[in-house]
Each structure stands twice: as C-alpha cells, then as structure tokens.
Design an enzyme around this catalytic site. Structure first.
Site, PDB file in Angstrom:
ATOM      1  N   ASP A   1       0.729  -1.265  -0.047  1.00  0.00           N
ATOM      2  CA  ASP A   1      -0.086   0.055  -0.015  1.00  0.00           C
ATOM      3  C   ASP A   1       0.777   1.410   0.023  1.00  0.00           C
ATOM      4  O   ASP A   1       0.307   2.271   0.475  1.00  0.00           O
ATOM      5  CB  ASP A   1      -0.968  -0.223   1.100  1.00  0.00           C
ATOM      6  CG  ASP A   1      -1.891  -1.203   1.201  1.00  0.00           C
ATOM      7  OD1 ASP A   1      -2.254  -1.772   0.297  1.00  0.00           O
ATOM      8  OD2 ASP A   1      -1.997  -1.806   2.418  1.00  0.00           O
TER       9      ASP A   1
ATOM     10  N   LYS B   1       1.916   2.051  -5.099  1.00  0.00           N
ATOM     11  CA  LYS B   1       2.308   1.441  -6.470  1.00  0.00           C
ATOM     12  C   LYS B   1       1.413   1.834  -7.488  1.00  0.00           C
ATOM     13  O   LYS B   1       1.792   2.229  -8.599  1.00  0.00           O
ATOM     14  CB  LYS B   1       2.504   0.014  -6.282  1.00  0.00           C
ATOM     15  CG  LYS B   1       3.619  -0.334  -5.015  1.00  0.00           C
ATOM     16  CD  LYS B   1       3.478  -2.031  -4.868  1.00  0.00           C
ATOM     17  CE  LYS B   1       2.183  -2.538  -4.240  1.00  0.00           C
ATOM     18  NZ  LYS B   1       2.087  -2.201  -3.102  1.00  0.00           N
TER      19      LYS B   1
ATOM     20  N   ASN C   1      -5.915  -9.943  -3.688  1.00  0.00           N
ATOM     21  CA  ASN C   1      -5.707  -9.430  -2.350  1.00  0.00           C
ATOM     22  C   ASN C   1      -4.707  -8.001  -2.577  1.00  0.00           C
ATOM     23  O   ASN C   1      -4.780  -7.188  -1.926  1.00  0.00           O
ATOM     24  CB  ASN C   1      -4.755 -10.403  -1.713  1.00  0.00           C
ATOM     25  CG  ASN C   1      -3.274 -10.720  -2.367  1.00  0.00           C
ATOM     26  OD1 ASN C   1      -3.018 -10.510  -3.798  1.00  0.00           O
ATOM     27  ND2 ASN C   1      -2.386 -11.462  -1.810  1.00  0.00           N
TER      28      ASN C   1
ATOM     29  N   GLY D   1      -4.690  -4.077  -3.731  1.00  0.00           N
ATOM     30  CA  GLY D   1      -5.717  -3.119  -4.173  1.00  0.00           C
ATOM     31  C   GLY D   1      -5.091  -1.759  -4.433  1.00  0.00           C
ATOM     32  O   GLY D   1      -4.186  -1.191  -3.458  1.00  0.00           O
ATOM     33  N   HIS D   2      -4.984  -1.586  -5.723  1.00  0.00           N
ATOM     34  CA  HIS D   2      -3.987  -0.102  -6.416  1.00  0.00           C
ATOM     35  C   HIS D   2      -5.036   0.698  -6.614  1.00  0.00           C
ATOM     36  O   HIS D   2      -5.591   0.703  -7.453  1.00  0.00           O
ATOM     37  CB  HIS D   2      -3.129  -0.897  -7.341  1.00  0.00           C
ATOM     38  CG  HIS D   2      -2.069  -1.779  -7.186  1.00  0.00           C
ATOM     39  ND1 HIS D   2      -1.433  -2.580  -7.874  1.00  0.00           N
ATOM     40  CD2 HIS D   2      -1.931  -2.458  -5.680  1.00  0.00           C
ATOM     41  CE1 HIS D   2      -0.649  -3.529  -7.247  1.00  0.00           C
ATOM     42  NE2 HIS D   2      -0.994  -3.219  -6.109  1.00  0.00           N
TER      43      HIS D   2
ATOM     44  N   GLN E   1       1.896  -6.225  -3.330  1.00  0.00           N
ATOM     45  CA  GLN E   1       2.214  -6.355  -2.047  1.00  0.00           C
ATOM     46  C   GLN E   1       3.607  -5.509  -1.984  1.00  0.00           C
ATOM     47  O   GLN E   1       3.748  -4.607  -2.491  1.00  0.00           O
ATOM     48  CB  GLN E   1       2.188  -7.680  -1.643  1.00  0.00           C
ATOM     49  CG  GLN E   1       0.919  -8.480  -1.440  1.00  0.00           C
ATOM     50  CD  GLN E   1       0.216  -8.911  -2.626  1.00  0.00           C
ATOM     51  OE1 GLN E   1       0.596  -9.655  -3.483  1.00  0.00           O
ATOM     52  NE2 GLN E   1      -1.035  -8.596  -2.846  1.00  0.00           N
TER      53      GLN E   1
ATOM     54  N   ALA F   1      -7.231  -1.054   0.756  1.00  0.00           N
ATOM     55  CA  ALA F   1      -7.988  -0.914  -0.356  1.00  0.00           C
ATOM     56  C   ALA F   1      -8.597  -2.033  -0.702  1.00  0.00           C
ATOM     57  O   ALA F   1      -9.760  -1.925  -1.430  1.00  0.00           O
ATOM     58  CB  ALA F   1      -7.154  -0.329  -1.542  1.00  0.00           C
TER      59      ALA F   1
ATOM     60  N   ARG G   1      -9.837  -2.724   6.207  1.00  0.00           N
ATOM     61  CA  ARG G   1      -9.413  -2.950   7.476  1.00  0.00           C
ATOM     62  C   ARG G   1      -8.280  -1.618   7.705  1.00  0.00           C
ATOM     63  O   ARG G   1      -7.590  -1.275   7.027  1.00  0.00           O
ATOM     64  CB  ARG G   1      -8.250  -4.174   7.718  1.00  0.00           C
ATOM     65  CG  ARG G   1      -9.277  -5.462   7.574  1.00  0.00           C
ATOM     66  CD  ARG G   1      -8.276  -6.682   7.909  1.00  0.00           C
ATOM     67  NE  ARG G   1      -7.328  -6.951   6.574  1.00  0.00           N
ATOM     68  CZ  ARG G   1      -6.569  -7.836   6.789  1.00  0.00           C
ATOM     69  NH1 ARG G   1      -6.256  -8.669   7.665  1.00  0.00           N
ATOM     70  NH2 ARG G   1      -5.745  -7.812   5.534  1.00  0.00           N
TER      71      ARG G   1
ATOM     72  N   THR H   1       2.866  14.011  -3.558  1.00  0.00           N
ATOM     73  CA  THR H   1       2.416  15.006  -2.388  1.00  0.00           C
ATOM     74  C   THR H   1       0.903  15.189  -2.541  1.00  0.00           C
ATOM     75  O   THR H   1       0.219  15.988  -1.937  1.00  0.00           O
ATOM     76  CB  THR H   1       2.949  16.432  -2.967  1.00  0.00           C
ATOM     77  OG1 THR H   1       2.332  16.615  -4.273  1.00  0.00           O
ATOM     78  CG2 THR H   1       4.480  16.657  -2.721  1.00  0.00           C
TER      79      THR H   1
HETATM   80  P1  GDP Z   1      -0.908   0.465  -3.405  1.00  0.00           P
HETATM   81  O1  GDP Z   1      -1.630  -0.866  -3.055  1.00  0.00           O
HETATM   82  O2  GDP Z   1       0.682   0.457  -3.181  1.00  0.00           O
HETATM   83  O3  GDP Z   1      -1.262   0.901  -4.846  1.00  0.00           O
HETATM   84  O4  GDP Z   1      -1.443   1.520  -2.420  1.00  0.00           O
HETATM   85  P2  GDP Z   1      -2.914   1.808  -1.937  1.00  0.00           P
HETATM   86  O5  GDP Z   1      -3.757   2.254  -3.350  1.00  0.00           O
HETATM   87  O6  GDP Z   1      -3.402   0.561  -1.482  1.00  0.00           O
HETATM   88  O7  GDP Z   1      -2.792   2.587  -0.928  1.00  0.00           O
HETATM   89  C1  GDP Z   1      -2.171   4.235  -1.373  1.00  0.00           C
HETATM   90  C2  GDP Z   1      -3.476   5.104  -0.686  1.00  0.00           C
HETATM   91  O8  GDP Z   1      -2.736   6.361  -0.761  1.00  0.00           O
HETATM   92  C3  GDP Z   1      -4.279   5.329  -1.856  1.00  0.00           C
HETATM   93  O9  GDP Z   1      -5.398   5.789  -1.362  1.00  0.00           O
HETATM   94  C4  GDP Z   1      -3.590   6.536  -2.733  1.00  0.00           C
HETATM   95  O10 GDP Z   1      -4.903   7.204  -3.311  1.00  0.00           O
HETATM   96  C5  GDP Z   1      -3.270   7.266  -1.726  1.00  0.00           C
HETATM   97  N1  GDP Z   1      -2.038   7.883  -2.176  1.00  0.00           N
HETATM   98  C6  GDP Z   1      -0.935   7.701  -2.929  1.00  0.00           C
HETATM   99  N2  GDP Z   1       0.065   8.806  -2.970  1.00  0.00           N
HETATM  100  C7  GDP Z   1      -0.424   9.795  -1.955  1.00  0.00           C
HETATM  101  C8  GDP Z   1       0.219  10.973  -1.445  1.00  0.00           C
HETATM  102  O11 GDP Z   1       1.139  11.348  -2.095  1.00  0.00           O
HETATM  103  N3  GDP Z   1      -0.476  11.519  -0.620  1.00  0.00           N
HETATM  104  C9  GDP Z   1      -1.693  11.313  -0.374  1.00  0.00           C
HETATM  105  N4  GDP Z   1      -2.450  11.968   0.559  1.00  0.00           N
HETATM  106  N5  GDP Z   1      -2.319  10.272  -0.529  1.00  0.00           N
HETATM  107  C10 GDP Z   1      -1.646   9.242  -1.499  1.00  0.00           C
HETATM  108  P1  IMO Z   2      -1.034  -4.340  -2.481  1.00  0.00           P
HETATM  109  O1  IMO Z   2      -0.694  -4.669  -3.748  1.00  0.00           O
HETATM  110  C1  IMO Z   2      -0.928  -4.647   2.067  1.00  0.00           C
HETATM  111  C2  IMO Z   2      -1.114  -8.879   3.760  1.00  0.00           C
HETATM  112  C3  IMO Z   2      -2.438  -9.173   4.482  1.00  0.00           C
HETATM  113  C4  IMO Z   2      -1.915 -10.352   5.251  1.00  0.00           C
HETATM  114  C5  IMO Z   2      -0.757 -10.915   4.160  1.00  0.00           C
HETATM  115  C6  IMO Z   2      -1.068 -12.225   3.681  1.00  0.00           C
HETATM  116  O2  IMO Z   2      -2.127  -3.382  -2.414  1.00  0.00           O
HETATM  117  O3  IMO Z   2       0.009  -3.421  -1.626  1.00  0.00           O
HETATM  118  P2  IMO Z   2      -2.834 -12.942   1.872  1.00  0.00           P
HETATM  119  O4  IMO Z   2      -4.229 -12.761   1.567  1.00  0.00           O
HETATM  120  O5  IMO Z   2      -1.929 -12.084   0.844  1.00  0.00           O
HETATM  121  O6  IMO Z   2      -2.331 -14.334   2.193  1.00  0.00           O
HETATM  122  O7  IMO Z   2      -2.490 -12.159   3.271  1.00  0.00           O
HETATM  123  O8  IMO Z   2      -0.392 -10.099   3.649  1.00  0.00           O
HETATM  124  N1  IMO Z   2      -1.434  -8.118   2.210  1.00  0.00           N
HETATM  125  C7  IMO Z   2      -1.452  -6.776   1.765  1.00  0.00           C
HETATM  126  N2  IMO Z   2      -0.921  -5.918   2.673  1.00  0.00           N
HETATM  127  N3  IMO Z   2      -1.220  -4.389   0.618  1.00  0.00           N
HETATM  128  C8  IMO Z   2      -1.445  -5.479  -0.128  1.00  0.00           C
HETATM  129  O9  IMO Z   2      -1.354  -5.551  -1.309  1.00  0.00           O
HETATM  130  C9  IMO Z   2      -1.695  -6.673   0.726  1.00  0.00           C
HETATM  131  N4  IMO Z   2      -1.779  -8.039   0.148  1.00  0.00           N
HETATM  132  C10 IMO Z   2      -1.816  -8.909   1.037  1.00  0.00           C
HETATM  133  O10 IMO Z   2      -3.107  -7.919   4.875  1.00  0.00           O
HETATM  134  O11 IMO Z   2      -1.261  -9.597   6.363  1.00  0.00           O
HETATM  135 MG    MG Z   3      -2.899  -1.482  -1.758  1.00  0.00          MG
END
Ligand code: GDP
Ligand code: IMO
Ligand code: MG
Length: 434
Positions: free
Chosen positions: A13, A16, A38, A40-41, A224, A299, A303, A414
C-alpha cells in the site's frame, strides 16, 4: 531495452498504483507478475477513483496492453467481475488484456481452507485477505493446482477439481470441523465461465517475448511488497508469492537480462495491514491521527492499517533484495501537521546493533528501534510539484531518508492525484526507460 519494475519497498500500500499510473505513459505494456485480488491499487484521476485488484493498473490507459502473468493467481469469477466493472465504465479490454494460460486458478475450496486455517490459528493468525491466495499457491507448489489452460480440457478440469475437493473435504471435515464442499457444484460454476475467459487466455510469456521483439516497453506492476515476500519478508507473516522484483521474471517468463531498472515505492512513514512484526508501529493516539490523515484503511478489505515511522533497516533491505535504482517516496503530505518526525535508523536487539534484517519474526517482534528525530515542517505540502516549493524541513527530512537508506529519491508524491508529484531525478528514472 527499457523494461522496469515497480515494487513495494515496505509492507504494501505504498502507492504503487499511483506510480504505475503516472509512469505508464512511457511504456507500452503493463504486466502483473504475482499475487492476486488481495492487492488493491488506487488511482485517482480528477474526482474519479479506481481501485484495481487483479487487472494491471495500466488498463485505465486505453492505449496500453496489459498482462496477467503466470505468477499471478486468478479467481475466475472475480476476474470477470473486475472486467465487467471496467466495461461498465466504458473501458474496453478485448484485445488488450492477456491472461497467462499457466496462471493458477483460485477456486472455492481455497477460500474455504483459508477461512478454516486462519480460524484455527487463533491469535497467531496471519490476518490474510481471505481471497484464497495462500491455499492456491500451496496447491501450485504441491503440483495439484488447476491452471487457466485446464479450463479448455474439461476432462482434466473435472479430474483435478474432484481429486482436490476430496482432499480438501477430508481436511475441512476432520481437522477443521467445517462443512464439506460439493465438487460438482464447483466444476459447474467454473465451466459456466470458460467461454467468457477464453478470449483473454494466451501464452503470455511468448506474447511478451514478441512484444519486446517489436520494441515494446514493459512496466512490471508489483503487488504487495518485499516485506510480505514469501522468501524475503517477515515469514510467516507474509503473502504466498514472490512480491520482490525477482518475481517479475519468474512470474512472467521475461528473463532477468531484460529487466533494466527497479523503482521502489515507499511511504514517507510506514504502514502494515494484518498480523506480524512491525518494529516502528506507533501505539499512541498519534498512530490513529496518521491513519486518519493518510486514509490508512485497506483498499481491498477496508481494515485499518497499522501506522509507524519510516523504517530505514527495512528500506535498506528492500533496496538490496530488489536492486532498487531509485525510490519514489509517497504521502509526504500526510506528515504536514506533525511537530516532530522520528525515523528509525537501526534496530537494537539484546543490547547490540543488528546488522542485518533478522530472519525470525520473533526477533523482529522484539527489536528496539533506534530513532533520529527530525523537526516537522508544519506547513502544507499537498499538491506541490517542485522541490523548491517544499518547506526546508521537508527537504531535510527527505535528504535524511535518502542518505540513511543510501538510495536516490527520484520522485516525491504530494497527493493521491497523478499531477501531485515532484519528479526529482527525471534523468535517473527516465534514463532507465530509453
Ligand atoms: P498500493 O497498493 O501500493 O497501490 O497503494 P494503495 O492504493 O493501497 O494505498 C495508497 C493510498 O494512498 C491510496 O488511497 C492512494 O490514493 C493514496 N495516495 C497515494 N499517494 C499519495 C500521496 O502522495 N498523498 C496522499 N495523501 N495520498 C496518496
Ligand atoms: P497491495 O498490492 C498490504 C497482507 C495481508 C496479510 C498478508 C497475507 O495493495 O500493496 P494474503 O491474503 O495475501 O494471504 O495475506 O499480506 N497483504 C497486503 N497488505 N497490501 C497488499 O497489497 C496486501 N496483500 C496482502 O493483510 O497480512
Ligand atoms: Mg494497496
């Protein structure tokens, strides 16, 4: 030659999705190499927000082709749902989404086994996403998995599903006191999806080789992160795939000699969702404050994410294992209000400094983070697009991150939107791509 991996440098998270969305203009193909739904981007485009789980984020760009590689595990029903949702938004996928015939399928029994095993673990549970990811990879390693190519051989599919359900039911009913599953119902459910999946299924390793031969550039979208990698993460509190940059090769069939660069994505602080060691976790109300400001809720599962300070030993480890060429630091704006910002510069364990990331989760659970405390800048950075516009103290903080991790910072995010980004070393990042 200009193929690049975007990899999570922390516990997931990191942002990416935003980085892939931002950079994919310079590529022709976006490929997922591991994990499943699993992930969520999140991508924010104006006032629209998209959360991609299984399909590469590049699909939001109509001129990009996307690959779900052999290393990904696919829940067929979920995949078709994600496809329908995108189509409902006017995004067409036919002819530009390619799914590996070698990818393994997540079936109903994987989810049932995961629910049962997590329940049985009690307070030692991993805290998984309950998507069936781990049990599907278990079957892959046990050589009893069902692959996309099996969908087109009904007899093989039938035999595999019936054999698997027999074993799983024995486990479910005897070890876990859970309800048995109906193999025929699972088979029927899958068979009903075959025709819809067929147009997307292909030998993606061969397809990618052809694309590269035609001069196309590939962006590998990691899911991940390295600290959740099956081999290199905080085992057993990991996901079940090779989330590190190395996974890009095994998970797509693109050889290591064709990878030209790796960008590691890290937040300006740290988060983790699910169980497992997290040395810099903030257990005071400040943790909740950062969670609120950063919108730190999963995402995929909603949680609350655990929040902590930037962890240099973990980032350095990420740099080494992934071969990170440059870092993208995200969510600096989330720290805007803080008076002081600690950075964990090292770990101490039993009165000595740890030189390497400990192998045992039980050790990492008990390390004592050594902090260097930096003054907060206490002024808004949201949406800034140049380094000069950043408050001096924010620049000092970022410089410290770069020096301590011994990695160059090429991008600073940012805000969640594409244009809320500072490109620091364009030559460095884009040098990897031309
Ligand atoms: P990923 O799984 O690595 O793609 O990241 P996620 O999408 O799960 O979580 C990143 C969260 O941070 C998302 O809600 C994005 O919209 C948000 N986000 C990404 N870059 C920034 C930033 O520079 N600032 C803020 N405030 N939010 C950001
Ligand atoms: P993105 O790509 C954050 C965590 C789960 C758990 C562990 C194992 O959005 O960064 P699983 O269901 O994969 O067997 O769970 O990995 N987990 C993540 N945590 N971002 C993710 O994906 C995750 N995908 C799995 O919360 O701790
Ligand atoms: Mg994510």
């Amino acid at each position: 030659m200009s193929n690049m991996v975007i990899v999570g440098a922390q516990w997931g998270d990191e942002g990416k999705g935003k980085m892939v969305d931002l950079l994919c203009d310079r590529f022709d193909v976006v490929a997922r190499y591991q994990g499943g739904h699993n992930a969520g981007h999140t991508v924010r485009i104006g006032d629209r927000q998209f959360v991609m789980h299984l399909i590469p984020t590049g699909i939001l760009h109509p001129d990009k082709e996307c690959v779900i590689g052999n290393g990904v595990v696919i829940d067929p029903e979920y995949l078709l749902n994600e496809i329908s949702q995108l189509e409902a938004l006017g995004i067409s996928l036919r002819g530009r989404l390619f799914i590996s015939t070698r990818a393994h399928l997540i079936l109903a029994y994987h989810r049932a086994i995961e629910v049962a095993t997590e329940r049985a673990l009690g307070d030692k549970k991993i805290g998984t996403t309950f998507r069936g990811i781990g049990p599907c990879y278990e079957d892959k390693a046990a050589r009893s998995g069902v692959r996309v190519c099996d969908l087109f051989h009904p007899e093989v599919l039938r035999e595999r599903i019936f054999e698997n359900v027999k074993t799983k039911n024995a486990l479910l009913t005897t070890l876990y006191q859970a309800e048995p599953l109906d193999a025929q119902a699972i088979l029927d459910q899958v068979m009903a999806l075959v025709e819809k999946l067929k147009p997307y299924a292909t030998d993606t390793a061969a397809w990618l080789a052809g694309a590269m031969k035609a001069g196309k550039r590939i962006l590998f979208e990691g899911a991940q992160a390295i600290m959740l990698d099956l081999d290199h993460g905080t085992y057993p509190f990991v996901t079940s795939s090779s989330a590190g940059a190395g996974g890009a090769c095994t998970g797509t069939g693109v050889p290591p000699t064709r990878i030209d660069g790796v960008i590691g994505v890290a937040k300006a602080y740290a988060t983790r969702v699910g169980g497992g060691p997290f040395p810099t976790e903030i257990k005071t109300p400040l943790g909740e404050q950062i969670r609120q400001r950063g919108g730190e809720y999963g995402a995929s599962t909603g949680r609350p994410r655990r929040c902590g300070w930037f962890d240099v030993p973990a980032a350095r480890y990420a740099g080494r294992i992934n071969g990170i060429d440059a870092l993208a630091i995200t969510k600096i704006d989330v720290l805007d209000t803080l008076e002081e910002i600690p950075i964990c510069s090292g770990y101490r364990y039993r009165n000595s400094d740890l030189k390497e990331m400990p192998c045992e989760s039980s050790v990492l659970e008990n390390v004592e983070p050594v902090y260097r405390v930096f003054p907060g800048w206490q002024s808004p950075t949201l949406g800034l697009t140049s380094r000069e516009a950043l408050p001096q103290k924010a620049q000092d903080y970022l410089l410290a991150l770069s020096e301590l991790t011994e990695m160059e910072i090429a991008m600073i995010s940012t805000g969640p939107e594409r244009n809320q980004t500072i490109l620091l070393h364009e030559a460095k990042i884009f040098g990897l791509m031309v």
